[in-house]
Design a protein around this motif. Structure first.
Motif, PDB file in Angstrom:
ATOM      1  N   TYR A  17      34.385  38.189  48.872  1.00 31.18           N
ATOM      2  CA  TYR A  17      35.605  37.578  48.333  1.00 31.18           C
ATOM      3  C   TYR A  17      36.001  38.111  46.952  1.00 31.18           C
ATOM      4  N   VAL A  18      35.363  39.201  46.519  1.00 33.86           N
ATOM      5  CA  VAL A  18      35.689  39.748  45.203  1.00 33.86           C
ATOM      6  C   VAL A  18      37.148  40.199  45.130  1.00 33.86           C
ATOM      7  N   HIS A  19      37.720  40.576  46.280  1.00 29.34           N
ATOM      8  CA  HIS A  19      39.109  41.057  46.273  1.00 29.34           C
ATOM      9  C   HIS A  19      40.103  39.942  45.940  1.00 29.34           C
ATOM     10  N   SER A  78      39.136  26.005  39.496  1.00 25.13           N
ATOM     11  CA  SER A  78      39.318  26.426  40.880  1.00 25.13           C
ATOM     12  C   SER A  78      40.136  27.715  40.939  1.00 25.13           C
ATOM     13  N   THR A  79      39.630  28.698  41.690  1.00 20.05           N
ATOM     14  CA  THR A  79      40.350  29.944  41.920  1.00 20.05           C
ATOM     15  C   THR A  79      40.300  30.253  43.412  1.00 20.05           C
ATOM     16  N   ALA A  80      41.110  31.202  43.830  1.00 24.06           N
ATOM     17  CA  ALA A  80      41.105  31.575  45.249  1.00 24.06           C
ATOM     18  C   ALA A  80      39.735  32.084  45.670  1.00 24.06           C
ATOM     19  N   ALA A  81      39.081  32.843  44.798  1.00 23.13           N
ATOM     20  CA  ALA A  81      37.767  33.400  45.136  1.00 23.13           C
ATOM     21  C   ALA A  81      36.707  32.303  45.238  1.00 23.13           C
ATOM     22  N   ASP A  83      37.161  29.072  45.694  1.00 22.24           N
ATOM     23  CA  ASP A  83      37.465  28.175  46.819  1.00 22.24           C
ATOM     24  C   ASP A  83      37.020  28.790  48.141  1.00 22.24           C
ATOM     25  N   ALA A  84      37.257  30.100  48.307  1.00 19.18           N
ATOM     26  CA  ALA A  84      36.869  30.768  49.549  1.00 19.18           C
ATOM     27  C   ALA A  84      35.359  30.786  49.703  1.00 19.18           C
ATOM     28  N   MET A  85      34.626  31.064  48.621  1.00 19.75           N
ATOM     29  CA  MET A  85      33.168  31.078  48.697  1.00 19.75           C
ATOM     30  C   MET A  85      32.609  29.687  48.959  1.00 19.75           C
ATOM     31  N   GLN A  86      33.237  28.674  48.376  1.00 24.64           N
ATOM     32  CA  GLN A  86      32.781  27.312  48.628  1.00 24.64           C
ATOM     33  C   GLN A  86      33.035  26.900  50.069  1.00 24.64           C
ATOM     34  N   ASP A  87      34.196  27.245  50.600  1.00 23.12           N
ATOM     35  CA  ASP A  87      34.483  26.933  52.007  1.00 23.12           C
ATOM     36  C   ASP A  87      33.466  27.625  52.919  1.00 23.12           C
TER      37      ASP A  87
END
Length: 209
Positions: A17-19, A78-81, A83-87
């Motif tokens: 998710y680094v991108h 909260s950031t997109a990265a 949030d994605a890693m947490q999901d």
């Protein structure tokens, strides 16, 4: 939420998710360093709660309690990265609460803030990650475990103080007076020990709905 995840996934998630990282992600408020210094240099000794309407009245938070609550809120943006890693981490964790998963639920009051307030600055700094958030491989779990044990294995007097402070926070900052303060201390360590024994990674984070 604190739970075990497969070691290979723990190692891969940041790269996956680094991108999603954008310029300005994780930018702290201008006074964040000042607030961190306040907390680390005796902030916990301030009066966080007072009795309203006399000695037998309900606990009410002071400006210091709100200051620390805001600090914890600002600590993990909260950031997109993230949030994605947490999901993704949540999907990898066990489906039922047990040795490999702990979930603390509350309205308004933040259990992470309660735990940090209960333990104090020195002990909460021994916990892995950053104020309630971490993503650890199996090797990192094993490396972090001794300091986590030092932070969370308390003497009777220390534990009594921590439990009282956690209960005060969860009662006065929200509406969860029946919060299991003991589990808030014991369960994260139980999950980390389970992960270390199983050779698993581990993740921890908070989600607000």
């Amino acid at each position: 939420m604190v739970g075990v995840i497969p070691d290979a996934e723990a190692r891969e998630l940041p790269n996956r998710y680094v991108h999603l990282i954008q310029p300005g992600d994780w930018k702290k408020p201008p006074d964040f360093s000042q607030e961190l210094a306040w907390w680390l240099n005796g902030g916990e000794e301030e009066t966080f709660f007072e009795r309203a309407k006399g000695p037998s009245g309900p606990l009410a938070p002071t400006s210091f309690a709100h200051r620390f609550a805001d600090f914890i809120e600002d600590a993990n943006v909260s950031t997109a990265a993230t949030d994605a890693m947490q999901d993704a981490s949540m999907a990898l964790m066990p489906q039922a609460v047990g040795a490999g998963l702990f979930v603390a639920t509350a309205r308004k009051a933040n259990p992470v803030a309660a735990l940090c307030y209960g333990l104090g600055a020195q002990r909460s700094a021994m916990l892995p990650g950053w104020f309630g958030n971490f993503l650890l491989s199996a090797d990192e779990v094993r490396a972090a475990l001794p300091r986590a044990e030092e932070a969370l294995l308390l003497s009777d007097a220390q534990r009594s103080t921590a439990l009282s402070r956690i209960a005060d926070w969860m009662t006065a900052m929200g509406d969860t007076p029946d919060c299991d303060a003991a589990e808030l201390i014991d369960a994260p360590l139980r999950v980390m020990r389970y992960a270390a024994e199983a050779g698993s990674g581990a993740a921890a984070f908070s989600r607000w709905y």
